[in-house]
Scaffold this motif. Structure first.
Motif, PDB file in Angstrom:
ATOM      1  N   ALA A  52       3.701 -25.522  -3.033  1.00 28.71           N
ATOM      2  CA  ALA A  52       3.447 -26.362  -1.857  1.00 28.71           C
ATOM      3  C   ALA A  52       2.495 -25.723  -0.851  1.00 28.71           C
ATOM      4  N   PHE A  53       2.351 -24.400  -0.869  1.00 30.38           N
ATOM      5  CA  PHE A  53       1.401 -23.752   0.045  1.00 30.38           C
ATOM      6  C   PHE A  53      -0.044 -24.049  -0.364  1.00 30.38           C
ATOM      7  N   GLY A  54      -0.270 -24.339  -1.633  1.00 31.24           N
ATOM      8  CA  GLY A  54      -1.591 -24.733  -2.083  1.00 31.24           C
ATOM      9  C   GLY A  54      -2.568 -23.605  -2.342  1.00 31.24           C
ATOM     10  N   THR A  55      -2.111 -22.341  -2.423  1.00 27.74           N
ATOM     11  CA  THR A  55      -3.029 -21.225  -2.686  1.00 27.74           C
ATOM     12  C   THR A  55      -2.564 -20.458  -3.919  1.00 27.74           C
ATOM     13  N   ALA A  56      -2.331 -19.158  -3.804  1.00 23.54           N
ATOM     14  CA  ALA A  56      -1.857 -18.339  -4.919  1.00 23.54           C
ATOM     15  C   ALA A  56      -1.232 -17.076  -4.350  1.00 23.54           C
ATOM     16  N   GLY A  57      -0.335 -16.465  -5.121  1.00 30.70           N
ATOM     17  CA  GLY A  57       0.333 -15.256  -4.654  1.00 30.70           C
ATOM     18  C   GLY A  57       1.791 -15.536  -4.335  1.00 30.70           C
ATOM     19  N   ALA A  58       2.477 -14.540  -3.794  1.00 29.24           N
ATOM     20  CA  ALA A  58       3.909 -14.673  -3.551  1.00 29.24           C
ATOM     21  C   ALA A  58       4.361 -13.666  -2.506  1.00 29.24           C
ATOM     22  N   TYR A  65       5.721 -14.394 -10.439  1.00 31.20           N
ATOM     23  CA  TYR A  65       6.293 -13.698 -11.589  1.00 31.20           C
ATOM     24  C   TYR A  65       6.453 -12.209 -11.277  1.00 31.20           C
ATOM     25  N   MET A  66       5.413 -11.634 -10.684  1.00 27.78           N
ATOM     26  CA  MET A  66       5.464 -10.208 -10.353  1.00 27.78           C
ATOM     27  C   MET A  66       6.475  -9.932  -9.250  1.00 27.78           C
ATOM     28  N   ALA A  67       6.620 -10.854  -8.314  1.00 26.11           N
ATOM     29  CA  ALA A  67       7.597 -10.661  -7.247  1.00 26.11           C
ATOM     30  C   ALA A  67       9.007 -10.584  -7.819  1.00 26.11           C
ATOM     31  N   PRO A  75       5.726  -3.178  -9.685  1.00 28.93           N
ATOM     32  CA  PRO A  75       4.667  -4.191  -9.570  1.00 28.93           C
ATOM     33  C   PRO A  75       4.022  -4.238  -8.185  1.00 28.93           C
ATOM     34  N   TYR A  76       4.749  -3.816  -7.156  1.00 32.49           N
ATOM     35  CA  TYR A  76       4.165  -3.754  -5.814  1.00 32.49           C
ATOM     36  C   TYR A  76       3.294  -2.508  -5.671  1.00 32.49           C
ATOM     37  N   ILE A  77       3.818  -1.394  -6.146  1.00 29.02           N
ATOM     38  CA  ILE A  77       3.139  -0.110  -5.956  1.00 29.02           C
ATOM     39  C   ILE A  77       1.838  -0.031  -6.741  1.00 29.02           C
ATOM     40  N   TYR A  78       1.846  -0.567  -7.964  1.00 33.19           N
ATOM     41  CA  TYR A  78       0.742  -0.313  -8.882  1.00 33.19           C
ATOM     42  C   TYR A  78      -0.167  -1.520  -9.131  1.00 33.19           C
ATOM     43  N   THR A  79      -0.174  -2.485  -8.226  1.00 33.30           N
ATOM     44  CA  THR A  79      -1.015  -3.663  -8.406  1.00 33.30           C
ATOM     45  C   THR A  79      -1.950  -3.844  -7.218  1.00 33.30           C
ATOM     46  N   PHE A  83       3.149 -10.159  -2.772  1.00 29.93           N
ATOM     47  CA  PHE A  83       2.941  -9.823  -4.176  1.00 29.93           C
ATOM     48  C   PHE A  83       1.821 -10.706  -4.718  1.00 29.93           C
ATOM     49  N   SER A  84       1.210 -10.290  -5.807  1.00 27.77           N
ATOM     50  CA  SER A  84       0.074 -11.026  -6.344  1.00 27.77           C
ATOM     51  C   SER A  84       0.455 -12.349  -7.000  1.00 27.77           C
TER      52      SER A  84
END
Length: 395
Positions: free
Chosen positions: A244-250, A110-112, A268-272, A106-107
């Motif tokens: 802790a992964f140090g990037t972005a997303g989920a 929050y969206m996840a 949120p998965y389908i339309y992002t 997921f992006s």
């Protein structure tokens, strides 16, 4: 420029009067302990970059190489043509590491949470939540139109009482949602007990382990590893890459059937648009570090920093939350006092943001101190000395 309506101006003024007004600050350079804001140098003790990976050279290199191959933007949603080999590889590597059938990217975290709860919950079932859950879990249940009740924080008896009242006359399973590590208090959820309650009541346990994955547990598998629960007991695990992964997303880790269900019903998965493939490449490099001896050493250093701080402040007249994690909040209570302490720390070169309602309950304002494996003992000593001085000026 248009004139704002009176109700907007009144709401803003009310926030100012309550010492709850927020604003953005601009930081120069990379996310490291030594930062610059408004041309002033500070030691930062409020980042979620718990392992200090956000500026790791391996990840910077991986992001560059991934961008050269796959570009910067994914260009479409996962279900159109935005899901490329980098996305697929990261999903498979995460699933293998965590012991789940599938992982879906997921992006944002929050969206996840919105996407999972809104897909699995609705008017035909209920969502039971810890009182201190992250806002995205609460918002997900509200978006789904589900019946929602919140149990007393980490209280198994309270959770059982609410769960048992929701298991009758439902066409879908009740969802019990909890943070793995609570973002404002730093304590862990009693996952083993919650898993047992869910089994007794035929409920689905959803754990958002944003603040546990990668930095907690010997192998970095987070709260589930520490609490000794399995993927069978936690059918829905949400993790984020922005801590802790140090990037972005989920991502969401789950079974094959649940992944197929989310693919059909998680809006949120389908339309992002899918995550940037360059970020995905950096996240794959991060996962390799987390699984390596270097990752283990970083977790050990983080644990040593936490223990050093707790010992160093033990004699200070403060209320420190019972936390063994990188999140070490000092409870203040009054929002104005929390702001004042934060400003006092700035004069000593310490950047630590005051956390106020509605992020925390009314009367629960605090300094949310967080640690990184990149902090040194000398830097932590400076923090403690600065706290001592700031507290002395308040009395």
């Amino acid at each position: 420029m248009s004139i704002s309506p009176d109700w907007v101006l009144e709401a803003l003024e009310e926030r100012r009067k309550q010492a709850l007004f927020r604003h953005t600050v601009i930081m120069e350079g990379a996310q490291v302990p030594s930062i610059e804001i408004d041309k002033n140098a500070y030691l930062a003790f409020c980042s979620n970059d718990y392992l200090g990976l956000s500026n790791h050279p391996n990840m910077v290199k991986a992001m560059h190489e991934s961008a050269l191959t796959y570009g910067v933007g994914s260009g479409a949603s996962h279900l159109v043509n935005g899901h490329n080999r980098e996305h697929q590889s990261l999903e498979e590597e995460l699933a293998d590491w965590l012991g789940y059938d599938r992982v879906m990217l997921f992006s944002t975290g929050y969206m996840a949470n919105l996407g999972v709860i809104a897909a699995f919950a609705g008017k035909d079932n209920a969502v039971v939540q810890d009182k201190l859950n992250h806002a995205s879990l609460i918002d997900g249940a509200q978006l789904a139109g589900a019946k929602m009740r919140r149990y007393l924080h980490s209280d198994l008896m309270s959770a059982q009482k609410i769960l048992s009242g929701f298991t009758k006359d439902q066409t879908k399973s009740t969802i019990l949602a909890t943070d793995g590590i609570f973002s404002m208090d730093g304590d862990r959820a009693p996952l083993a007990g919650l898993a047992s309650l869910c089994k007794q009541n035929s409920a689905l346990l959803l754990v958002d382990d944003a603040h546990g994955l990668a930095c907690c547990g010997k192998t970095g598998r987070g709260s589930m590893e520490i609490e000794g629960v399995t993927p069978d007991e936690v059918p829905l695990l949400v993790g984020t890459f922005g801590k802790a992964f140090g990037t972005a997303g989920a991502f969401v880790a789950c079974s094959h059937d649940f992944a197929d269900y989310l693919t059909q019903f998680s809006r949120p998965y389908i339309y992002t648009t899918a995550m940037s493939p360059a970020i995905v490449g950096a996240t794959r490099a991060s996962l390799n570090i987390i699984k390596s001896d270097e990752g283990l050493m970083l977790r050990q250093k983080l644990a040593a920093n936490i223990a050093y701080f707790r010992q160093a402040v033990s004699a200070l007249p403060i209320e420190l939350c019972e936390s063994e994690t990188a999140i070490q909040p000092i409870l203040v209570g009054d929002s104005e006092l929390a702001l004042s302490l934060s400003e006092s720390l700035k004069t000593s070169g310490i950047w630590c943001t005051a956390i106020r309602p509605p992020t925390v309950p009314k009367g629960g304002a605090r300094l949310r101190i967080t640690f990184s494996a990149q902090h040194s003992f000398d830097q932590i000593s400076h923090l403690v000395n600065s706290l001592t001085l700031a507290l002395a000026t308040r009395t």
